[in-house]
Motif scaffolding. Structure first.
Motif, mmCIF file in Angstrom:
data_model
loop_
_atom_site.group_PDB
_atom_site.id
_atom_site.type_symbol
_atom_site.label_atom_id
_atom_site.label_comp_id
_atom_site.label_asym_id
_atom_site.label_seq_id
_atom_site.Cartn_x
_atom_site.Cartn_y
_atom_site.Cartn_z
ATOM 1 N N MET A 118 57.633 28.770 29.250
ATOM 2 C CA MET A 118 57.822 29.072 30.684
ATOM 3 C C MET A 118 56.519 29.542 31.324
ATOM 4 N N SER A 119 56.305 29.083 32.519
ATOM 5 C CA SER A 119 55.067 29.439 33.223
ATOM 6 C C SER A 119 55.092 30.917 33.618
ATOM 7 N N PRO A 120 53.902 31.493 33.741
ATOM 8 C CA PRO A 120 53.817 32.900 34.141
ATOM 9 C C PRO A 120 54.297 33.046 35.584
ATOM 10 N N ARG A 121 54.747 34.210 35.947
ATOM 11 C CA ARG A 121 55.221 34.455 37.306
ATOM 12 C C ARG A 121 54.247 35.373 38.035
ATOM 13 N N LEU A 122 53.896 34.923 39.235
ATOM 14 C CA LEU A 122 52.928 35.670 40.031
ATOM 15 C C LEU A 122 53.576 36.942 40.586
ATOM 16 N N LYS A 123 52.912 38.060 40.384
ATOM 17 C CA LYS A 123 53.437 39.336 40.874
ATOM 18 C C LYS A 123 52.869 39.613 42.257
ATOM 19 N N MET A 124 53.753 39.688 43.215
ATOM 20 C CA MET A 124 53.290 39.786 44.596
ATOM 21 C C MET A 124 53.769 41.035 45.322
ATOM 22 N N GLY A 125 52.999 41.412 46.312
ATOM 23 C CA GLY A 125 53.407 42.432 47.258
ATOM 24 C C GLY A 125 53.476 41.818 48.644
ATOM 25 N N VAL A 126 54.427 42.290 49.443
ATOM 26 C CA VAL A 126 54.547 41.793 50.812
ATOM 27 C C VAL A 126 54.240 42.937 51.777
ATOM 28 N N ILE A 127 53.273 42.695 52.648
ATOM 29 C CA ILE A 127 52.831 43.725 53.599
ATOM 30 C C ILE A 127 53.374 43.386 54.977
ATOM 31 N N GLY A 128 54.335 44.178 55.423
ATOM 32 C CA GLY A 128 54.983 43.894 56.703
ATOM 33 C C GLY A 128 56.368 43.352 56.471
ATOM 34 N N SER A 156 62.410 26.195 58.245
ATOM 35 C CA SER A 156 62.849 26.899 57.040
ATOM 36 C C SER A 156 62.219 26.326 55.763
ATOM 37 N N ASP A 157 62.311 25.041 55.600
ATOM 38 C CA ASP A 157 61.786 24.424 54.371
ATOM 39 C C ASP A 157 60.266 24.508 54.286
ATOM 40 N N SER A 158 59.616 24.421 55.424
ATOM 41 C CA SER A 158 58.146 24.447 55.383
ATOM 42 C C SER A 158 57.627 25.834 55.018
ATOM 43 N N TYR A 159 58.367 26.878 55.403
ATOM 44 C CA TYR A 159 57.946 28.227 55.001
ATOM 45 C C TYR A 159 58.031 28.370 53.476
ATOM 46 N N GLN A 160 59.081 27.826 52.918
ATOM 47 C CA GLN A 160 59.198 27.865 51.459
ATOM 48 C C GLN A 160 58.086 27.058 50.803
ATOM 49 N N ALA A 161 57.822 25.885 51.360
ATOM 50 C CA ALA A 161 56.829 24.999 50.752
ATOM 51 C C ALA A 161 55.423 25.591 50.806
ATOM 52 N N GLU A 162 55.092 26.236 51.918
ATOM 53 C CA GLU A 162 53.734 26.792 52.007
ATOM 54 C C GLU A 162 53.562 27.939 51.003
ATOM 55 N N MET A 163 54.622 28.728 50.816
ATOM 56 C CA MET A 163 54.501 29.850 49.880
ATOM 57 C C MET A 163 54.458 29.336 48.433
ATOM 58 N N GLN A 164 55.238 28.292 48.179
ATOM 59 C CA GLN A 164 55.171 27.684 46.855
ATOM 60 C C GLN A 164 53.759 27.166 46.606
ATOM 61 N N ALA A 165 53.162 26.580 47.620
ATOM 62 C CA ALA A 165 51.805 26.055 47.484
ATOM 63 C C ALA A 165 50.813 27.181 47.201
ATOM 64 N N PHE A 166 51.014 28.311 47.871
ATOM 65 C CA PHE A 166 50.127 29.456 47.625
ATOM 66 C C PHE A 166 50.274 29.944 46.180
ATOM 67 N N VAL A 167 51.497 30.123 45.750
ATOM 68 C CA VAL A 167 51.749 30.599 44.380
ATOM 69 C C VAL A 167 51.142 29.617 43.369
ATOM 70 N N ASP A 168 51.352 28.332 43.616
ATOM 71 C CA ASP A 168 50.794 27.315 42.717
ATOM 72 C C ASP A 168 49.270 27.383 42.705
ATOM 73 N N CYS A 169 48.672 27.549 43.862
ATOM 74 C CA CYS A 169 47.206 27.533 43.936
ATOM 75 C C CYS A 169 46.615 28.724 43.182
ATOM 76 N N VAL A 170 47.309 29.861 43.239
ATOM 77 C CA VAL A 170 46.821 31.020 42.476
ATOM 78 C C VAL A 170 47.060 30.814 40.980
ATOM 79 N N LEU A 171 48.273 30.433 40.635
ATOM 80 C CA LEU A 171 48.616 30.295 39.210
ATOM 81 C C LEU A 171 47.775 29.225 38.523
ATOM 82 N N ASN A 172 47.497 28.168 39.257
ATOM 83 C CA ASN A 172 46.756 27.049 38.655
ATOM 84 C C ASN A 172 45.274 27.063 39.007
#
Lengths: 338, 338, 338, 338
Positions: D1-11, D285-301
């Protein structure tokens, strides 16, 4: 039975043939009894096609026929002002293809002659008679969109005018955008007070040679506060693109392109439907008939012209302002023209 | 904060995973606290994916967990009747995937057990919760189409079920058309009294081997006089085709296919747009969530089930009649079934 | 210049006027030189409207005019077989409005007379010349939908025929569905071998008095394995509903309704667009012209008729089978008719 | 299983809740382990809703948590530059809602801090991840429209922002048009070199008080020669209007509005269909999910950011130029800004 208006058609090119055909075959309250055109071959072909007995080279000869009550001026654009004056002097009611003329001075002379003669005068802005745009205007006029905020007109030709047509061409603003300037005034019933043009030669390098543009985006500031956008192009390979939209405080009305047919094909890849009609003879066929019927009715019933001389003049003012905006790279006040 | 319904999911195949995912991630008023499935690998994968602590092979073990208030039965269709009886005996509220069963006798036994236990029971006809079809039903119920005359349902799969799925397959009428039979009753709120089937094997010769059909057109005679048409196929290469239409004395309402996206491309040949979603997991994603939310709400608020046991039984009666009509090549009265 | 076909029009009712108008105004390769109709008022009105010099009460008198090369039979349906025989005997080429006749015996007699005389014969199935349906057929013929599985035709009138028209009315199958039977054969190029009808009187109780139906759903079994569905109604208040769809192994083609115009209005509640054309004179205007042009061309160029006598006969066979299916409440084999 | 990015949300306002929900429920490769917001009530509500254990008032406290690898900055716009610098200093990867800041100086400082820290940085231009616009961009990038000539973006809100939101509001260009400026650059992959604005207060007089505009039409001159038009409004009562079109030498691609559902109702008056989604939370709605997935992917990879700091800066430059154009009533060269 109502009397039939006896008409002469001046100019037997593409548009002259179109109007003659409508008058002969589709408008039962008019007859075409004479044609004129300096191009002998074109003249004879049209006369033969529609079985019209009198056909002459010179329009003054046609105008001398006392039987003729009204004329349709379908000759080359630069000849319009003089022919209008001649027809008015002969006391004929006048349907004149757009534009009335290319210069304000000659337009004003022609319109003065019309006024003096007291004849009916209608300019050929056929799109006002298109059922689609008319429904949009009805919506706006009925208040369905509330206060208009933004008007968008897209008008893109599938190809550039043919070389011979470009010979007497008055430039994109006076030849093409003129229809959209008119439509803008027609839809919003408000005058343009300032104009800004972005334009370029992107499709046909030869346009640059004649100092013309093949791609233009025009911003219109209206007296009633609304803002308008017109865009024109000459490379809509997907078909004649004729759309319009008005957005306002209570809703939005728009006119989408017609389709060549209503079939739709769903394959493993996409869902496809038919293109828009290829060009104006197909797209505006009904509106050409409707505008001529309106002219015939207005003469026979002695009603006001539905598209007046001032309606024909105003878009030329806008075209002049547009050209200046493009050349000076700045917005131009309409009041500065004249 | 409202209490959260403690649920168990029986069956962790494709549809079990779908429901578990909705319960865990999208329905805040429920928790999944146990899973069961005889397939160890599938079970562990689902438990791991959704972080569910209790997972057992045997559903009776899951049912023995007193904490569990309700179950979602997502196991293979032939096991439904027995599991319903077991769950009812254990006093659990029941959400059961369609079909309740393949034979009327076992369905009736299962429903009797539910009645006796006095537990909530909802059948998984998710399409009733699809926003599109619901809007159509609202229109009909509100009288917008007047007296319904003709109902049309088109429901075509993009491909045949996979071979392993076909192993326990109950035939086209009980597996596929069952959804459309339910939709027909749901939309018109009237019962079918006679049925006629035209069917054939046109796409997949292997259907003939199992005495099944891959193309069917079904005529429905309704008690209220309306006439219905259902058509099914398994080779809609252009995407999952899910449409519906009701024509009546005051108008017509129809549901068109959704699109994968809203882009449109106009080329020199055609105007193209995106296909319909490929299959049911995409197309009906929201309706699966909505039906499960409705089940959870109905249990938590002690409200009547929105899709009752009789709603689950009726389409099986129609499926039996459809099969008989096909075999006998004649219309069959529904009253003759039972 | 090409020769012009000299035609007579027999029957000057609504459809006779339509064909006369097309021949006079829109088809340049034909002339109408005579009209006939026993209704003196209608006859004179049409003669005057289109300026046709010869007009007589009796069609035999018209047929006696040796100048006339071809006739368009537009009289009341029951008179068709006799007039066909008379016209064939007079050696005239024949365009005959549908139906050829209501009974097979009289149809066969009429067609035998045509064969014997060796004249051209075209039946007025104008929808074959509709650009939309033709595009759909082209798609099917080109293999774009692959092997056809299901054909759906929806054909609903906005209102019932007027009382006086219903007087000589041959019933829904021979008068209305006949067009759809022809379209089914035209699109699939395969013959129907079995038919099942569900029908009722849901809109107009007076249909029941004449033992007729105002709502029918018809299942067609084709020789090529495809299954067809036709539905008809007479209360499409939302406009003349003329749609068609073919689903097959490689895709789906469908024809959607035309629209009265292309405007669209988005309010705070809904997005609205224009209705379908109200009725057949609007919807099929172009196809009526095209079919007549095809007839004129086929005579002038001595080409095969595009819609033969057998094409005219086959739908009547299907109509007879449909009526029998409805009465016997069972599917009927087409081979059992004759 | 891939590692999970630990995030904080500000705001934890509207957009903070949205991103937190996506990270918790829909993105399986990330965890939210802390929240911060000075508004205690909002903070606790979000923490409770998504069961997040750590929640603090001050973002610096959150940044001090060494477990946290990345943050999503969802605070009020004016706070963005400082928080970016703080997060970069703490070595956190950064997803930042648009805008990076309102002034170029503070943006440049923030981006310099990001560069220095060597952390990933993605700006929240979610529309780039919308499936519809992405398909349009793909078409343009693939050459399907040929050389782009005209780009049109319509982006109209259904209502003005709420009064409390307007308090910290940066004006129409930096708050609303910023998305369209980004989309224009994204679709055409070319920079804007000159801009002209026509704008007015037509819907909400209160906009005038804050020297803002509620109706703007913007002309864009691109480096590649294309001409763009953006129009914005805040009174699209017919639903959130999000359309786009690119016309070029080989065709046209456009994105039409989504619909709330696919039902269509044909009455005796009109044919109606459902409106567009009401506002951005539904539409995107879907694009907000997709952009965040892209961010998580870009950091993880460890991949490049899909929306860089420069992508975040450029639209602010355009917004500044737009404001100047409006105030000076003339086109403004982009090179004159900075």
């Amino acid at each position: 039975m109502s009397p039939r208006l006896k008409m002469g058609v001046i100019g037997t090119g593409r548009i002259g043939n179109l109007h003659t055909g409508n008058l002969v075959r589709r408008i039962s309250s008019a007859d075409v009894i004479a044609l004129s055109d300096p191009d002998r071959a074109a003249l004879e072909q049209t006369a033969s096609r529609f079985e019209i007995a009198q056909y002459v080279a010179d329009h003054t000869e046609l105008l001398a026929n006392d039987e003729i009550e009204a004329v349709a001026i379908c000759s080359a654009s630069p000849t319009h002002p003089q022919i209008i004056k001649d027809a008015a002097a002969a006391g004929k009611h006048i349907f004149c293809e757009k534009p009335i003329g290319f210069e304000l001075a000659e337009i004003d002379e022609a319109l003065a002659a019309v006024d003096e003669a007291g004849v009916k005068f209608q300019v050929g802005f056929n799109r006002r008679f298109d059922v689609n745009f008319r429904r949009a205007r009805d919506r706006v006029a009925a208040g369905d969109v509330g206060t208009p905020h933004i008007l968008r007109i897209t008008s893109r030709d599938p190809e550039a005018p043919p070389p011979d047509y470009l010979a007497g061409w008055g430039g994109v603003f006076k030849e093409t955008t003129i229809h959209d300037f008119d439509m803008a005034r027609f839809i919003l019933e408000s005058e343009v007070i300032k104009i800004y043009v972005a334009g370029d030669v992107l499709a046909y390098p030869e346009f640059a040679e004649s100092n013309d543009l093949d791609t233009v985006v025009i911003t219109l500031h209206f007296a009633n506060g609304a803002i308008g956008i017109i865009d024109n192009g000459f490379q809509a390979v997907y078909g004649y693109d004729q759309r319009l939209e008005v957005y306002g405080s209570k809703g939005m009305v728009r006119v989408e392109n017609e389709r060549q047919d209503m079939h739709e094909y769903a394959s493993a890849k996409m869902v496809s439907r038919a293109k828009a009609p290829y060009f104006f003879l197909d797209r505006y066929s009904d509106s050409y008939q409707a505008e001529m019927q309106a002219f015939v009715d207005c003469v026979l019933n002695d009603e006001p012209s539905p598209v007046t001389g001032l309606d024909g003049r105003a878009p030329i003012v806008l075209a002049i302002a547009a050209q200046r905006s493009y050349e000076d790279e700045r917005p131009v006040e309409i009041s500065a023209i004249e």
